[in-house]
Design an enzyme around this catalytic site. Structure first.
Site, PDB file in Angstrom:
ATOM      1  N   ASP A  22      29.270  13.825  71.724  1.00 34.18           N
ATOM      2  CA  ASP A  22      29.962  14.325  73.325  1.00 34.18           C
ATOM      3  C   ASP A  22      31.960  13.765  72.867  1.00 34.18           C
ATOM      4  O   ASP A  22      32.743  13.488  73.902  1.00 34.18           O
ATOM      5  CB  ASP A  22      29.853  11.815  73.909  1.00 34.18           C
ATOM      6  CG  ASP A  22      29.222  11.600  74.815  1.00 34.18           C
ATOM      7  OD1 ASP A  22      28.928  13.629  75.657  1.00 34.18           O
ATOM      8  OD2 ASP A  22      28.358  10.661  76.083  1.00 34.18           O
TER       9      ASP A  22
ATOM     10  N   ASP B 280      18.865  13.745  79.352  1.00 31.44           N
ATOM     11  CA  ASP B 280      19.942  13.034  78.460  1.00 31.44           C
ATOM     12  C   ASP B 280      18.693  11.186  78.380  1.00 31.44           C
ATOM     13  O   ASP B 280      17.790  11.500  78.080  1.00 31.44           O
ATOM     14  CB  ASP B 280      21.215  12.225  79.706  1.00 31.44           C
ATOM     15  CG  ASP B 280      22.293  12.050  78.463  1.00 31.44           C
ATOM     16  OD1 ASP B 280      22.373  12.117  76.785  1.00 31.44           O
ATOM     17  OD2 ASP B 280      22.966  11.982  79.215  1.00 31.44           O
TER      18      ASP B 280
HETATM   19  C1  DGJ Z   1      25.971  11.398  77.920  1.00 23.63           C
HETATM   20  C2  DGJ Z   1      26.197  12.435  77.684  1.00 23.63           C
HETATM   21  O1  DGJ Z   1      26.253  13.177  76.484  1.00 23.63           O
HETATM   22  C3  DGJ Z   1      27.163  13.255  78.632  1.00 23.63           C
HETATM   23  O2  DGJ Z   1      27.932  14.482  78.671  1.00 23.63           O
HETATM   24  C4  DGJ Z   1      27.369  12.940  80.517  1.00 23.63           C
HETATM   25  O3  DGJ Z   1      25.737  13.746  80.811  1.00 23.63           O
HETATM   26  C5  DGJ Z   1      26.483  11.055  80.205  1.00 23.63           C
HETATM   27  N1  DGJ Z   1      25.512  11.306  79.544  1.00 23.63           N
HETATM   28  C6  DGJ Z   1      26.425  11.001  81.963  1.00 23.63           C
HETATM   29  O4  DGJ Z   1      26.127   9.814  82.195  1.00 23.63           O
END
Ligand code: DGJ
Length: 687
Positions: A506, A441
């Site tokens: 997300d 990430d």
């Molecule tokens: C952002 C990501 O897009 C989510 O899927 C998740 O992994 C969160 N970060 C975790 O902090």
């Protein structure tokens, strides 16, 4: 003497370049396929008598147009040496076939400004890959403001550009803008690819669609500019901050590659061309893609609340419903109870995991699933052991405040001690645990982004990140990696050469995904499009859809589930199981060629497979406004074939039949009445 011509012919397109003596090669043609024995007519310069109020030497659009010696369009290069050598003219030019008819390298030299440029153009299928570099041959530094990774020719009937904008939770929103005599320009200065501006676009020109994308995970710019011979030039490249790049004597800067394609068969064919190119760029463990395993991701079901007994139970239920890869998301490491702290401290939290991650990981593996782990290596929270020990490791600008986003700072990846630390911590986990997958990430934009030398560090940061990815890939070649940046903040053809999946957004609200996924699929193939069945109501929008609709949208990509399966009622568990079985049965078609389109009365469709055998998903987004459902025209079928079409899937409906391809393409497939936010699915096969 007629200058030599270089022709690159793909199945559906031709690129033609004229090579005059002592000047950069000229664009003659890029468009739909010409006949093998085409006649190009006289040399370009011979067809251009000098117009009034013009230089006596015409300077047509070349593969590397530069400023100051008669080219008045955008320059592919903006550079100087303390103000000198601001204009460039490349007069020594050579063309060499690296592979006859497929890959050509142009080497250009400017003996006055003391510069050398190399541009390699390689054709695979109908996709051209441009690789451009610039070398400082002088004995003083060269300050670089702009270096186009490609300057592409578009014909004079180019009418509109479609680009993709967005934000966190809403990526890939298509924007169509007319092209005129003003410059169309799109820039990204956020330091990573960004949710806001995908580094590519489509251009429509008299029935031919042109597409290009920059393979780079940082700042970028693209410009489309009208030229005074009626054509347009389309430049793509890395956006550079002031003073960011200065080439010392002898130094070379290699631009990120550009992938470019065109087709007179529409945007769908441009997408197919890009999918083939991206697939060629990918590096799968074992050399080939294994069927994409169904994911369970813990994030939206558990967030930071890692309750070990519940996670064990979750693994049991996940295995029962058919999950194939269990990804433990954020929250597992030292003191990571919320997003205010702990990034940088990459070891298991001893309260949540008193015996480390091994018992859970082994339990997951014992259930027949792969174990995946979330990391965010490039970041540090000020409240972390790492930051307390090395506050200088974060990107920062002396005298300026540290700007946090999600309470975190960005580590300076140009420093070997930083990347060594990250590699050592995460490699220890990879060695100790049966980790098959990393979700990598990156949850913020870069600002300020300066290194210890107080100079802009955006470019270095991307190079450092790529090197770190490459180091992990080399040391752990069996581990797949997902590129995530708060969802779709780092989706590009650069990072996909080192990763195997994107977390598309997300936002897993299926209505939103139905809008975003076609934009993603214009540039990237379906098997790398992370698509999860979320919960209802969706956490990002508060809107609810049925499990069937959420699943029918998610099966377009690489399927996952992202909610607390322990809360599912028995009948919903069975339904989820059926959707997973559906995906497993059809993923070989779902992850093949893809076509998307709109039908009438707020219906959309998505088809995948080949013209011989396909899966078709038809979605109704809004309630019917007609009394009767309109048929769905299917342009991708073979018009001369007969198709046996059957309804399939957990929500299967009335019986199918045999249809003529030309009928399906022109009149359309009849579909039953549908409620808003529902889907029907068909399997079609040549009879
Ligand atoms: C952002 C990501 O897009 C989510 O899927 C998740 O992994 C969160 N970060 C975790 O902090």
């Amino acid at each position: 003497m007629t200058p030599p011509l270089i022709a690159l012919h793909g199945p559906g397109s031709t690129l033609l370049i004229e090579c005059p003596a002592g000047a950069p090669p000229l664009w003659r043609y890029w468009g739909p396929r010409l006949a093998d024995d085409f006649a190009a007519g006289p040399a370009l310069v011979d067809t251009r008598p000098t117009p009034s109020f013009s230089l006596d030497q015409t300077v047509p659009f070349s593969v590397f147009p530069t400023f100051g010696m008669g080219w008045f369009g955008q320059s592919a290069l903006l550079a100087h040496r303390q103000g000198a050598d601001f204009s460039q003219a490349f007069t020594q030019c050579e063309a060499d076939w690296l592979e006859q008819g497929r890959s050509v390298r142009f080497t250009l030299q400017d003996d006055i400004a003391k510069l050398a440029a190399a541009i390699t153009i390689t054709l695979d299928g109908d996709v051209l890959t441009f690789a451009t570099s610039l070398t400082n041959l002088g004995n003083s530094p060269l300050d670089l403001q702009w270096l186009a990774a490609a300057a592409l020719p578009l014909p004079d009937n180019a009418a509109a550009v479609q680009s993709f904008s967005g934000r966190h939770n809403y990526e890939f929103i298509a924007q169509t803008e007319p092209l005129g005599r003003a410059i169309w320009r799109k820039e990204n200065r956020r330091g990573l690819t960004s949710h806001d501006a995908f580094p590519g676009a489509l251009v429509e020109a008299g029935g031919t669609v042109y597409g290009a994308q920059l393979a780079w995970s940082g700042n970028h710019a693209q410009t489309i500019e009208w030229l005074d011979d009626g054509r347009y030039q389309w430049q793509l490249g890395e956006w550079l901050a002031p003073g960011e790049i200065s080439l010392v004597p002898g130094e070379t800067l290699a631009c990120p590659p550009v992938l470019a394609t065109c087709s007179d068969q529409g945007a769908a064919q441009v997408a197919q061309n890009f999918h083939a190119a991206i697939r060629r760029r990918m590096d799968w463990p074992g050399g080939a893609m294994a069927p994409r395993p169904v994911h369970l991701n813990t994030w939206e079901g558990f967030y930071f609340k890692h309750d070990l007994p519940a996670l064990f139970e979750l693994a049991d239920v996940a295995a029962e419903v058919g999950i194939e890869r269990f990804v433990l998301d954020d929250g597992w490491f030292h003191r990571r109870d919320d997003d205010t702290r702990a990034l940088g401290d990459w070891w298991a939290d001893s309260d949540k995991y008193p015996h480390g991650l091994a018992p859970l990981a082994q339990h997951i593996v014992s259930k027949g699933m792969q174990f995946g782990l979330w990391v965010e290596p490039e970041m540090v929270n000020p409240d972390s052991d790492l930051y307390r020990a090395h506050p200088d490791w974060a990107l920062q600008l002396a005298g300026r405040p540290l700007l946090t986003a999600r309470n975190q700072l960005v580590l300076d990846l140009s420093r070997p001690e930083v990347t060594d630390y990250l590699f050592t911590c995460i490699a220890a986990l990879l060695e100790e645990l049966p980790i098959a997958y990393l979700k990598w990430d990156h949850n913020r934009d870069l600002a300020p982004a300066a290194g210890r030398d107080c100079r802009a560090a955006y470019h270095r940061q991307v190079i450092g990140a790529y090197a770190l990815f490459d180091r992990f890939r080399a040391a752990f070649p069996k581990v797949e990696i997902e590129a995530c940046a708060g969802g779709g903040g780092r989706i590009d053809a650069g990072i996909i050469a080192r990763t195997h999946r994107f977390w598309t957004s997300d936002c897993i609200d299926a209505v939103m995904r139905a809008r975003m996924q076609p934009g993603f699929l214009q540039f990237m193939p379906p098997e790398v499009m992370g698509a999860h069945i979320g919960t209802a109501p969706a956490h990002s929008t508060g809107r609810s859809q049925s499990l069937d609709f959420r699943a029918a949208i998610a099966v377009q990509g690489h399927l996952g589930a992202e909610f607390n399966l322990l809360e599912l009622a028995a009948d919903e568990r069975a339904r989820l199981r059926n959707w997973i079985l559906f995906y497993q049965q059809w993923r070989h078609l779902l992850h093949s060629q893809v076509w998307t389109g709109e039908a009438g009365d707020s219906m959309i469709w998505h088809a995948a497979g080949s013209s011989a055998e396909w899966v078709l998903l038809v979605y109704r987004m809004e309630p019917m406004s007609y009394r009767h459902m309109p048929p769905v025209r299917l342009p991708f079928v073979d018009h001369a074939a007969l198709y046996d079409i059957q309804p399939i899937g957990p929500a299967a409906h009335e019986p199918g039949g045999t249809f003529d391809g030309s009928w399906l393409a022109k009149a359309g497939l009849p579909v039953p009445p549908m409620k808003a936010e529902s889907a029907v699915i068909y399997h079609g096969k040549r009879a």
